[in-house]
Design a protein around this motif. Structure first.
Motif, PDB file in Angstrom:
ATOM      1  N   CYS A  75       0.816  -1.224   0.000  1.00 44.38           N
ATOM      2  CA  CYS A  75       0.000   0.000   0.000  1.00 44.38           C
ATOM      3  C   CYS A  75       0.846   1.269   0.000  1.00 44.38           C
ATOM      4  CB  CYS A  75      -0.949   0.000   1.193  1.00 44.38           C
ATOM      5  SG  CYS A  75      -2.312  -1.158   1.004  1.00 44.38           S
ATOM      6  N   GLN A  78      -4.785   9.748   6.064  1.00 47.36           N
ATOM      7  CA  GLN A  78      -4.791  10.485   4.798  1.00 47.36           C
ATOM      8  C   GLN A  78      -4.382   9.513   3.688  1.00 47.36           C
ATOM      9  OE1 GLN A  78      -5.490  13.863   4.418  1.00 47.36           O
ATOM     10  NE2 GLN A  78      -6.052  13.840   6.581  1.00 47.36           N
ATOM     11  N   PRO A  79      -4.788   9.781   2.454  1.00 54.23           N
ATOM     12  CA  PRO A  79      -4.383   8.908   1.350  1.00 54.23           C
ATOM     13  C   PRO A  79      -2.865   8.968   1.129  1.00 54.23           C
ATOM     14  CG  PRO A  79      -6.171  10.382   0.681  1.00 54.23           C
ATOM     15  CD  PRO A  79      -5.701  10.840   2.030  1.00 54.23           C
ATOM     16  N   HIS A  80      -2.245   7.805   0.944  1.00 54.67           N
ATOM     17  CA  HIS A  80      -0.822   7.750   0.639  1.00 54.67           C
ATOM     18  C   HIS A  80      -0.604   8.363  -0.743  1.00 54.67           C
ATOM     19  CE1 HIS A  80       3.137   6.147  -0.329  1.00 54.67           C
ATOM     20  NE2 HIS A  80       3.304   5.957   0.973  1.00 54.67           N
ATOM     21  N   PRO A  81       0.433   9.201  -0.894  1.00 55.99           N
ATOM     22  CA  PRO A  81       0.642   9.872  -2.185  1.00 55.99           C
ATOM     23  C   PRO A  81       0.853   8.917  -3.361  1.00 55.99           C
ATOM     24  CG  PRO A  81       2.232  10.638  -0.525  1.00 55.99           C
ATOM     25  CD  PRO A  81       1.394   9.587   0.108  1.00 55.99           C
ATOM     26  N   THR A  90      -0.293   5.584  -3.581  1.00 56.44           N
ATOM     27  CA  THR A  90      -1.321   4.571  -3.840  1.00 56.44           C
ATOM     28  C   THR A  90      -2.732   4.994  -3.458  1.00 56.44           C
ATOM     29  OG1 THR A  90      -1.092   3.565  -1.653  1.00 56.44           O
ATOM     30  CG2 THR A  90       0.366   2.729  -3.420  1.00 56.44           C
ATOM     31  N   GLY A  91      -2.866   6.019  -2.642  1.00 55.14           N
ATOM     32  CA  GLY A  91      -4.183   6.436  -2.171  1.00 55.14           C
ATOM     33  C   GLY A  91      -4.679   5.644  -0.973  1.00 55.14           C
TER      34      GLY A  91
END
Length: 151
Positions: free
Chosen positions: A29, A135-138, A140-141
């Motif tokens: 992820c 927060q969404p990972h830059p 993978t989201g």
């Protein structure tokens, strides 16, 4: 018996072959598909590192990757096998001395943990890290919590 030693390539291989399912998911992820390479790369950029052995078997490898030498910021990380969950109390006893050493070297520790990695989130909270909303990972989201601690 729990002991800490300097990581070796054999430790990296053993960890990669026996990585906890939640750590595999977290690596994926965060954009890492080759677990062995992710572990080796993390070690290569770390200033503090250790392999935690339990009865001679790799339980975890941990490290501290500098993010800013000027500002004293670094990213603590730990990847483990299922021995981590079975021996969590023994590992928690090691945490204060390692976290203390990390904070002496870099007074601001910060990293991200996959929001679904419940064991790691609980462990980090017990160790005293402050958490931020997921927060969404830059790359993978996937949802990740930023966690940090300051000296």
């Amino acid at each position: 018996m729990v002991e800490t030693v300097q990581p070796t390539s054999a430790h990296v291989d053993e960890l990669a072959d026996n990585l906890r399912a939640a750590d595999r998911v977290e690596l994926r992820c965060s954009g890492h598909t080759d677990h062995r390479k992710a572990i080796a790369d993390s070690l290569a950029c770390s200033t503090h590192m250790a392999t935690v052995l339990i009865d001679g078997r790799v339980a975890a490898i941990l490290g501290l990757a500098p993010l800013s030498l000027v500002c004293g910021v670094a990213a603590p990380w730990l990847l483990g096998t299922d021995l981590v969950t079975r021996h969590r109390r023994a590992l928690m006893r090691l945490a204060p001395s390692y976290i203390g050493a990390m904070l002496r070297a870099y007074p601001h520790l910060v990293n991200m943990v996959h929001a679904d990695n419940e064991f790691a989130v609980r462990w980090l909270r017990r160790a005293g890290f402050t958490f931020h909303p997921a927060q969404p990972h830059p790359a993978t989201g996937a949802p990740f919590h930023r966690f940090e601690m300051q000296a």
